[in-house]
Write an enzyme that holds these catalytic residues in place. Structure first.
Site, PDB file in Angstrom:
ATOM      1  CB  SER A  21      -0.893  -0.014   1.235  1.00  0.00           C
ATOM      2  OG  SER A  21      -1.743   1.111   1.228  1.00  0.00           O
ATOM      3  CB  CYS A 131       0.090   5.704   9.001  1.00  0.00           C
ATOM      4  SG  CYS A 131       0.795   7.072   8.052  1.00  0.00           S
ATOM      5  CG  ASN A 193       3.516   1.323   8.015  1.00  0.00           C
ATOM      6  OD1 ASN A 193       4.220   2.033   7.300  1.00  0.00           O
ATOM      7  ND2 ASN A 193       2.205   1.472   8.083  1.00  0.00           N
ATOM      8  N   GLY A 266       7.415  -2.770  -1.495  1.00  0.00           N
ATOM      9  CA  GLY A 266       7.060  -1.364  -1.311  1.00  0.00           C
ATOM     10  C   GLY A 266       7.970  -0.419  -2.064  1.00  0.00           C
TER      11      GLY A 266
END
Lengths: 304, 244
Positions: A21, A131, A193, A266
């Protein structure tokens, strides 16, 4: 099932390679370059209830073997994603897609998840509680087991579709967060992340990023991600999707040996738009060299 | 967009801070002046975006200014070195709107894409007026290339050491059908406000991917958020919001 296929929460992927994402938009920039149906699936840009412009610029900085970003969840909002992006995507991508959800409250996570889960194209929900670039939401839900469990439960209540919780590395004990999500009904976990980071401009003596801090990604974080995937996959029974600096077929295999059922790509997509098809092309040869018939046989293989 | 390997033919300084990079390779993906390429540098993760200065056949010309470690590395690369480029990025200038008397205004390294634009306008039979702005005489570059196109650029320097003293706006009192400009944001705003004509401005931005995926270079416009790399770098002057 082909030799590259894996099963992610009851849905078969033709291969374990999944653009992460925030590095693949809603697919269109890449669909103009290659047939994105070659991918296992992909994770769409993080979506919130309201449209968001995101953080001021500069949002991007160079790092040794990687990059920092502080985009801040720019997205058109869940209603526009459903009305515009998903119909556009249907023309170029014919597999179930991962909808990535962000929020600033438990209610927002649940509401956005419910709307996206109701879309037939959406195969999985990936809930981003990690995030590092937004304030008053995002990562704050992912740094404490009780809060992570609360978000997981709230989203679990609105959908039966496979639920992936995306975890932050910016914690003292990622295993406790992972267990809390599993206990609250998560079907899978994706990690890591980005890692909270900083660059300073020597000439201005000020941080490079307007947001001051940003998330580090790219090869620089690969061994860190690998270690966390290893730790989490040992501690939970649900599948783990490994991401963080994966740039080659060899990296993907290493991530799967550490315990990942599938692998997200990513930052590599941003450096090389053909990173995913290149990895896919190289994977069979890497498996041949290692004497592996089916890639699913190596998942967690390093744990002995 | 295409990914192509180019070979350095020449990499030489034009001034203390600005260099010319001539490359040989497949330029077929470059359709319009004002587009850019994204160049992978050995030892750096992110690509570096550079405006196309000009291109003919299989020769691509870029002009780059020393900005940091990436461009310092680039300056050291010798002829013969191979570079991995994403080419044909961004939208570029719209030549069909030039009219009879377009005005080209460039400041500093923003002069670069105006050369390719001027060449193609000349090919269309249009004689653009050109204003090139620099800090001081030692910083001038590419001015003779405009002369070679049969144009007479007006040069401004901030310290008056060459041409008209002042900023490019000091030379803008000429009637024009359309404005094309490239340079620092402050210059673009001043130029845009000074010009009564419609126009297009090419923006610079710190980019991540260069092809619209990462949202690293977003700006607000009257038509909502836009990506400088994919929706730009050229924007209609009426589209930009300055108070941000």
């Amino acid at each position: 099932m082909g030799r590259l296929s894996v099963n992610l929460c009851g849905i078969e992927l033709s291969n374990p390679i999944i653009p992460a994402s925030g590095t693949f938009g809603y697919g269109h920039e890449f669909a103009a370059l290659y047939d994105i149906n070659c991918l296992g699936t992909f994770s769409m840009k993080g979506t919130t209830r309201q449209p968001r412009f995101g953080n001021p610029t500069p949002r991007i900085a160079e790092a040794p073997a990687g990059m920092l970003n502080a985009v801040g969840l720019q997205n058109p909002g869940v209603d526009a994603v459903i009305a515009e992006e998903l119909p556009r995507l249907a023309k170029v991508f014919h597999k179930p897609v991962i909808a990535n959800v962000s929020g600033f409250s438990v209610e927002e996570y649940a509401e956005v998840s419910a709307k996206l889960a109701a879309q037939p194209q959406v195969g999985w929900l990936e809930v981003n509680i990690s995030c590092p670039n937004v304030h008053g939401g995002g990562m704050s839900f992912g740094t404490e087991p009780a809060a992570a469990a609360e978000v997981t439960r709230a989203v679990r209540n609105v959908t039966d579709k496979p639920l992936i919780l995306k975890l932050s590395p910016n914690v003292t004990d990622i295993v406790s967060i992972a267990r809390a999500c599993e206990g609250a009904g998560a079907d899978a976990l994706s990690l890591i992340n980005t890692v909270l980071a900083l660059r300073i401009d020597l000439k201005t003596r000020r941080p490079v990023l307007a947001n001051v801090t940003g998330g580090l990604s790219g090869p620089a974080v690969f061994p860190l991600a690998l270690r966390m995937v290893w730790q989490v996959s040992r501690a939970v029974k649900i599948p783990v999707i490994g991401l963080g600096g994966v740039s080659s077929a060899e990296d993907a295999v290493e991530m799967m040996l550490a315990g990942a059922t599938a692998v997200q790509i990513g930052a590599a997509n941003l450096k090389d738009p053909f990173a995913c098809p290149n990895i896919l092309r190289a994977l069979p040869g890497v498996l041949d060299r290692l004497g592996v018939n089916n890639i699913r046989d190596i998942i967690g293989g390093a744990h002995g | 967009m295409r990914q192509r390997v180019f070979t350095i033919i020449e990499n030489s300084p034009l001034t203390d801070r600005v260099s010319l990079l001539r490359l040989r390779g497949d330029c077929s993906e470059i359709q319009r002046p004002g587009q850019f390429v994204d160049l992978a540098l050995p030892g750096f993760f992110l690509r570096r975006p550079f405006s196309v200065c000009d291109w003919t056949g299989d020769e691509l010309r870029l002009v780059y200014e020393q900005a940091g470690q990436g461009t310092a590395r680039l300056r050291d690369l010798p002829a013969g070195e191979k570079l991995d480029l994403l080419t044909g990025l961004g939208n570029g200038f719209d030549l069909s709107r030039a009219g009879d008397t377009p005005l080209l205004v460039g400041g500093g390294s923003g002069v670069s894409p105006l050369l390719g634009l001027a060449r193609r306008l000349r090919k269309q039979g249009v004689q653009p007026r050109v204003i090139l702005g620099f800090g001081r005489v030692e910083e001038l570059f590419l001015t003779e290339d405009f002369y070679r196109l049969g144009l007479t650029p007006t040069v401004t320097t901030e310290d008056g050491s060459f041409g008209i003293r002042g900023l490019v706006t000091a030379a803008m009192d000429v009637p024009h059908s359309f404005l094309y400009a490239c340079g620092p944001l402050g210059m673009l705003r001043a130029v845009s406000e000074k010009s009564p004509a419609p126009g297009q401005l090419s923006l610079d931005a710190r980019m991540g991917c260069g092809f619209g995926a990462c949202m690293g270079c977003s700006i607000r416009t009257v038509n909502g958020p836009k990506r400088v790399c994919k929706d730009g770098p050229v924007f209609d002057k009426e589209e930009l919001l300055w108070d941000d």
